[in-house]
Motif scaffolding. Structure first.
Motif, PDB file in Angstrom:
ATOM      1  N   LEU A  25      45.239  33.175  32.369  1.00  0.00           N
ATOM      2  CA  LEU A  25      45.188  34.093  33.501  1.00  0.00           C
ATOM      3  C   LEU A  25      43.749  34.561  33.669  1.00  0.00           C
ATOM      4  CD1 LEU A  25      48.416  36.171  32.735  1.00  0.00           C
ATOM      5  CD2 LEU A  25      48.199  33.938  33.868  1.00  0.00           C
ATOM      6  N   ASN A  26      43.249  34.559  34.904  1.00  0.00           N
ATOM      7  CA  ASN A  26      41.809  34.724  35.084  1.00  0.00           C
ATOM      8  C   ASN A  26      41.472  35.684  36.221  1.00  0.00           C
ATOM      9  OD1 ASN A  26      39.033  34.122  34.579  1.00  0.00           O
ATOM     10  ND2 ASN A  26      39.042  32.682  36.294  1.00  0.00           N
ATOM     11  N   ARG A  27      41.936  36.924  36.085  1.00  0.00           N
ATOM     12  CA  ARG A  27      41.504  37.995  36.989  1.00  0.00           C
ATOM     13  C   ARG A  27      41.043  39.179  36.121  1.00  0.00           C
ATOM     14  NH1 ARG A  27      45.171  40.273  40.996  1.00  0.00           N
ATOM     15  NH2 ARG A  27      43.319  40.425  42.335  1.00  0.00           N
ATOM     16  N   PRO A  28      40.055  38.964  35.270  1.00  0.00           N
ATOM     17  CA  PRO A  28      39.676  40.000  34.304  1.00  0.00           C
ATOM     18  C   PRO A  28      39.221  41.304  34.942  1.00  0.00           C
ATOM     19  CG  PRO A  28      37.990  38.292  34.417  1.00  0.00           C
ATOM     20  CD  PRO A  28      39.167  37.780  35.177  1.00  0.00           C
ATOM     21  N   GLU A  29      38.711  41.232  36.183  1.00  0.00           N
ATOM     22  CA  GLU A  29      38.217  42.442  36.842  1.00  0.00           C
ATOM     23  C   GLU A  29      39.345  43.421  37.154  1.00  0.00           C
ATOM     24  OE1 GLU A  29      39.436  39.553  40.003  1.00  0.00           O
ATOM     25  OE2 GLU A  29      38.352  39.452  38.096  1.00  0.00           O
ATOM     26  N   VAL A  30      40.604  42.926  37.175  1.00  0.00           N
ATOM     27  CA  VAL A  30      41.770  43.791  37.401  1.00  0.00           C
ATOM     28  C   VAL A  30      42.775  43.626  36.260  1.00  0.00           C
ATOM     29  CG1 VAL A  30      41.554  44.016  39.892  1.00  0.00           C
ATOM     30  CG2 VAL A  30      42.753  42.022  38.940  1.00  0.00           C
ATOM     31  N   ARG A  31      42.245  43.317  35.083  1.00  0.00           N
ATOM     32  CA  ARG A  31      43.075  43.154  33.886  1.00  0.00           C
ATOM     33  C   ARG A  31      44.210  42.155  34.110  1.00  0.00           C
ATOM     34  NH1 ARG A  31      43.388  49.553  31.990  1.00  0.00           N
ATOM     35  NH2 ARG A  31      41.230  49.690  31.261  1.00  0.00           N
ATOM     36  N   ASN A  32      43.869  41.073  34.813  1.00  0.00           N
ATOM     37  CA  ASN A  32      44.798  39.973  35.076  1.00  0.00           C
ATOM     38  C   ASN A  32      46.064  40.414  35.794  1.00  0.00           C
ATOM     39  OD1 ASN A  32      43.029  38.140  33.908  1.00  0.00           O
ATOM     40  ND2 ASN A  32      43.949  38.333  31.885  1.00  0.00           N
ATOM     41  N   ALA A  33      45.944  41.388  36.673  1.00  0.00           N
ATOM     42  CA  ALA A  33      47.089  41.794  37.487  1.00  0.00           C
ATOM     43  C   ALA A  33      47.599  40.587  38.269  1.00  0.00           C
ATOM     44  CB  ALA A  33      46.684  42.915  38.445  1.00  0.00           C
ATOM     45  N   ILE A  34      48.903  40.440  38.318  1.00  0.00           N
ATOM     46  CA  ILE A  34      49.525  39.265  38.926  1.00  0.00           C
ATOM     47  C   ILE A  34      49.652  39.473  40.433  1.00  0.00           C
ATOM     48  CG2 ILE A  34      51.599  37.816  38.962  1.00  0.00           C
ATOM     49  CD1 ILE A  34      52.065  38.731  36.028  1.00  0.00           C
ATOM     50  N   ASP A  35      48.902  38.696  41.197  1.00  0.00           N
ATOM     51  CA  ASP A  35      48.966  38.788  42.652  1.00  0.00           C
ATOM     52  C   ASP A  35      49.599  37.521  43.221  1.00  0.00           C
ATOM     53  OD1 ASP A  35      46.936  36.935  42.270  1.00  0.00           O
ATOM     54  OD2 ASP A  35      45.533  37.892  43.663  1.00  0.00           O
ATOM     55  N   GLN A  36      49.698  37.459  44.552  1.00  0.00           N
ATOM     56  CA  GLN A  36      50.334  36.314  45.192  1.00  0.00           C
ATOM     57  C   GLN A  36      49.582  35.018  44.900  1.00  0.00           C
ATOM     58  OE1 GLN A  36      53.359  36.362  47.188  1.00  0.00           O
ATOM     59  NE2 GLN A  36      53.098  34.241  46.531  1.00  0.00           N
ATOM     60  N   ARG A  37      48.256  35.086  44.848  1.00  0.00           N
ATOM     61  CA  ARG A  37      47.459  33.896  44.546  1.00  0.00           C
ATOM     62  C   ARG A  37      47.811  33.359  43.160  1.00  0.00           C
ATOM     63  NH1 ARG A  37      43.263  30.441  46.930  1.00  0.00           N
ATOM     64  NH2 ARG A  37      42.803  29.081  45.185  1.00  0.00           N
TER      65      ARG A  37
END
Length: 264
Positions: A25-37
């Protein structure tokens, strides 16, 4: 050897193919929050693994030193992206955006391993529950704080969690907002192994390699039989074993075992 996919192919996750498929999982700026993308990209990985079954390891961001020189702890996933979640309405809930991808991950033909570190909350926890095996670190924090946000954990926690740790403990997490650490998760059976953060990726790879060393068809059918409802047994076991009793791998592996035994 493993080869990373083209970075242009994914944005919210990183994928590496080899003997097993590693998904980070690679959204470290938002602590890998799960979004639609991220959901869409996970669906793409599932489609690939359904076509070419392999073990999957899902992990989050490892510990790192930020641009400010401060050490940042690892994080699996802090939950669903609240900015998107706030805007969702009844039809979105009925569409099962997160529950759909977690169910698909759970139904993959080969085992899925979740490597957990740091925050593993809300949708992140439900993603972990959907895996077949979970390992974690002392720093992991697992919980479902959804009722505090005016919603419930509707992507699998309300039924998977009690299957994993029992009704009483599941309700304490789901109703009282308890967040458990790595030691508690291990004691409760929510994870099967506790390792330092620096060793998490290697431990997950070791577990994946142990599964990959088995006969793939035997692993696939074992997972199917294990997931079958109680009323399907023992017929499901017998049918799966009947298939394996005719497989070339059964004869090859048993002959090799007997040959090794005879030379001792």
């Amino acid at each position: 050897m493993t080869a990373p996919l083209d970075r242009a192919e994914f944005e919210a996750i990183e994928v590496t193919r080899g003997d097993f498929v590693r998904v980070r999982l690679n959204r470290p700026e938002v602590r890998n929050a799960i979004d639609q993308r991220m959901v869409d990209e996970l669906h793409a990985v599932c489609a690939e693994v359904e076509r070419d079954p392999r073990v999957v390891v899902i992990s989050g961001s490892p510990p790192a030193v930020g641009a400010d020189g401060r050490e940042r702890k690892g994080v699996f996933a802090s939950g669903a992206d609240i900015r998107q979640l706030r805007e969702r309405r009844r039809d979105d809930a009925l569409a099962g955006i997160n529950s759909g991808i977690f169910e698909r991950i759970n139904a993959l033909p080969m085992p899925v391993i979740a490597a957990l570190d740091g925050y593993c909350l809300g949708g992140g926890a439900e993603l972990a529950y959907a895996a077949d095996l979970r390992i974690g670190t002392p720093d992991v924090r697992i919980g479902n704080p959804e009722p505090g946000l005016g919603i419930l954990a509707a992507a699998g926690a309300s039924w998977r969690l009690k299957e994993l740790i029992g009704e009483a403990r599941a309700l304490e997490i789901l109703l009282a907002g308890r967040v458990v650490d790595g030691e508690t998760a291990l004691a409760w059976g929510l994870i099967t192994r506790l390792v330092p953060s620096a060793e998490l990726e290697a431990a997950a790879a070791e577990m994946a390699a142990a599964i990959c060393a088995q006969d793939p068809l035997a692993i696939k059918l074992t997972k199917e039989v294990f997931r079958a409802p109680r009323e399907a047994h023992p017929l499901a076991d017998r049918l799966a074993q009947a298939t394996l009793f005719e497989s070339p791998a059964k004869f090859e592996r048993m002959s090799a075992f007997l040959e090794r035994k005879s030379t001792r």
